[in-house]
Design an enzyme around this catalytic site. Structure first.
Site, PDB file in Angstrom:
ATOM      1  CB  SER A  39      -0.889   0.165   1.229  1.00  0.00           C
ATOM      2  OG  SER A  39      -1.802   1.203   1.240  1.00  0.00           O
ATOM      3  CG  LEU A  84       0.052  -0.003  -4.711  1.00  0.00           C
ATOM      4  CD1 LEU A  84      -1.168  -0.508  -4.575  1.00  0.00           C
ATOM      5  CD2 LEU A  84       0.485   0.006  -6.362  1.00  0.00           C
ATOM      6  CG  HIS A  85      -0.862   5.388  -0.230  1.00  0.00           C
ATOM      7  ND1 HIS A  85      -1.363   4.201  -0.401  1.00  0.00           N
ATOM      8  CD2 HIS A  85      -1.698   6.361   0.130  1.00  0.00           C
ATOM      9  CE1 HIS A  85      -2.364   4.472   0.016  1.00  0.00           C
ATOM     10  NE2 HIS A  85      -2.977   5.679   0.330  1.00  0.00           N
ATOM     11  CD  GLU A  86       6.563   7.986  -2.815  1.00  0.00           C
ATOM     12  OE1 GLU A  86       7.321   9.339  -3.320  1.00  0.00           O
ATOM     13  OE2 GLU A  86       6.130   8.276  -1.669  1.00  0.00           O
ATOM     14  CB  ILE A 111       1.339  11.055  -3.862  1.00  0.00           C
ATOM     15  CG1 ILE A 111      -0.183  10.798  -3.432  1.00  0.00           C
ATOM     16  CG2 ILE A 111       1.545  12.507  -3.382  1.00  0.00           C
ATOM     17  CD1 ILE A 111      -0.311  10.852  -1.998  1.00  0.00           C
TER      18      ILE A 111
END
Length: 566
Positions: free
Chosen positions: A488, A491-493, A496
């Site tokens: 997770s 995927l956030h990196e 964004i």
């Protein structure tokens, strides 16, 4: 009887009478208002006594924890009034400082970015068709394997002949004794499974690969690039689920076993622990009893047939390989879920009023978010750049706290827009029955509870396709949780860092360090209980007041500096 005895007797009688009179007065209830008025009107001497008891029970204060539940509607009204008045003051102050900052949405986006973003969204469905074609080919192979296995069961003597059949060179394992021998039927099934798996892996990698390239190198506007990556990420997770579920369904179909009893490792270990029975009572209720053999817990759930609020939801069954159709995968592509199933609970009635209310909410909330970002968040972020340069921590803290109010409201609007209004509108059009897109995360008493309740589609995806397979394979729950949060965080990196062209690891760190935060707040939940107000306060402060505004300030600062140096 002597005179002394008579005096003593009369004295005792009078004492008893006075005692009885005092007792009657003490035990008497306070006089009613009407009685007092009637006595005063008659102008007689009042018989009222101030000695009646007013403290008759041991009772807690209304605000104490042990007190019975009270209604705090008055405090809520006061809080709303204060919030409204304070926001009016901030609106006036903001207008006096900056004037009217709004512009036409999208006016600062180049035409090239609009075209590229539209092209990216148009190409993504091609990967759905590729996944469908892969499963079509795999289902045809599965039909052949199923027939050959059935022939072996009917004629065991043909098994040796099947094992001696030659296979194409591409299906042989190089560098082993199987170069000279034909693969057995089971080995061919495994080889075919690997081939389909690698082809699906290539497809889902491209789903996330080329949009990331376009978002970093081609599309310049960060929000348009983020929209493309968000769409590709959703499709990436959907196609991963589609491939994994059909892999297990295909294996069960080849070996002619029910999907819940197939020999796939993680499914057998999960499903063999439970046994379900369904009974129908005389009043038309369906009772499902689940017996858990490992914990000896019996759960009984009763569902009334006429209690459905979505027009009478129903469950239909589609079996492999009849689920491999364009209509089936197309429905999954549009459905508000990340977990593939051959069939879903469906509602039977389309409610136009409900749908148009959700559409109106979407438009209204998007407008409010745009207003808050342009009129409030942007000036606050711009004024924080100098504080960063001077490392004025006091001013930075003031900026974070000022931004926290706006960011929390924007975040709540975002949640309501997508998880409630948009998903429900989409589910209404698709007659999608299961609409538990979120649970009561706002009452979370720990960070761990929040991550389990606020985003049900993502939570169920990781639980179904990562957590349970790891647990049933012998890994610990802690290891599985670390793996999930690591994925997770990555995927956030991607979501964004790539659109903003700033892969600095802030999003990764913010997500990954949820693990120690969960570990720190979990004992508090056990100590104070699941209804702890202290745990809920810690969650709000750590996540929405300090966490999000701080990350927003960091990204905006680096974005501004990069733009100035460009």
């Amino acid at each position: 009887m002597s005179q002394g005895d008579s005096i003593t007797t009369s004295h005792s009688d009078s004492t008893e009478k006075r005692h009885d009179s005092t007792t009657n007065i003490l035990s008497a209830v306070p006089p009613q208002v009407e009685d007092v008025k009637s006595l005063s009107s008659k102008k007689k001497r009042s018989t009222y006594r101030h000695t009646f008891p007013v403290h008759t029970k041991s009772l807690p204060s209304p605000l104490s924890k042990e007190a019975p539940p009270e209604s705090y509607r008055g405090f809520v009204n006061l809080g709303m009034l204060l919030l409204f008045g304070n926001n009016i003051r901030l609106i006036i102050e903001n207008y006096q400082k900056y004037g009217f900052l709004l512009s036409i949405p999208g006016s600062n986006v180049s035409k090239q970015d609009w075209i590229l973003a539209g092209l990216a969204h148009a190409i993504l469905p091609l990967h759905v068709i590729i996944a469908y074609q892969l499963e079509q080919w795999a289902s045809r192979k599965a039909n052949g394997f199923r027939k050959r296995l059935a022939d072996q069961k009917e004629n065991p003597t043909t098994k040796d002949d099947e094992d001696k059949k030659a296979v194409p060179a591409g299906d042989r394992v190089r560098g082993s004794k199987k170069d000279k021998k034909a693969l057995t039927l089971e080995e061919q099934i495994k080889e075919e499974r690997k081939i389909v798996g690698w082809l699906h892996f290539a497809n889902v990698s491209l789903i996330l690969g080329w949009p990331s390239f376009m978002s970093y190198f081609v599309i310049q506007h960060p929000f348009l690039a983020m929209g493309c990556l968000m769409t590709s990420l959703i499709l990436f997770l959907k196609m991963v689920s589609f491939a994994l579920v059909n892999q297990d369904l295909r294996y069960a179909y080849i070996h002619d076993t029910p999907a819940t009893e197939q020999s796939s490792p993680h499914l057998t270990k999960v499903h063999n622990d439970t046994t379900s029975t369904t009974n129908t009572t005389s009043d038309g209720a369906t009772t499902t009893t689940t017996l858990t053999t490992t914990t000896t817990v019996v759960k009984t759930i009763t569902v009334k047939k006429d209690a459905e609020k979505l027009g009478g939801a129903y469950q239909y069954e589609v079996h492999y390989p009849r689920n491999i159709t364009l209509g089936n995968i197309g429905y999954f592509y549009l459905a508000p879920t990340l977990c593939y199933q051959p069939s879903y609970p469906r509602s039977t009635v389309f409610r136009p009023t409900f749908f148009f209310k959700r559409v109106l909410e979407i438009v209204t909330c998007l407008g409010m978010m745009y207003f808050l970002v342009e009129q409030y968040a942007t000036p606050t972020l711009q004024n924080s750049v100098r504080a960063f340069d001077e490392l004025a921590f006091g001013r930075l803290l003031e900026r974070v706290l000022k931004l926290s109010t706006t960011s929390v409201i924007i975040w709540l609007l975002m949640f309501y827009t997508f998880f409630h209004a948009f998903f429900n509108a989409l589910a209404e059009v698709l007659y999608f029955g299961d609409r538990r897109f979120y649970l009561s995360w706002w009452n979370a008493t720990s960070v761990g509870m929040y991550w389990k309740t606020w985003n049900s589609p993502v939570y169920t995806f990781f639980k179904r396709h990562v957590y349970l397979p790891m647990i049933t394979s012998g890994h610990s729950a802690h290891t599985a949780s670390v793996v999930i949060f690591t994925i997770s965080a990555l995927l956030h990196e991607v979501l964004i860092g790539i659109p903003t062209k700033m892969i600095y690891g802030y999003a990764f760190a913010g997500m990954f360090f949820q693990i120690p935060l969960i570990a720190m707040t979990a004992p508090l939940e056990k100590w104070r209980g699941t209804g702890s107000g202290l745990g809920n306060m810690i969650f709000w402060v750590s996540f929405t007041i300090l966490g999000q505004p701080a990350c927003a300030l960091l990204y905006y600062y680096h974005w501004t500096k990069r733009s100035m140096n460009a």
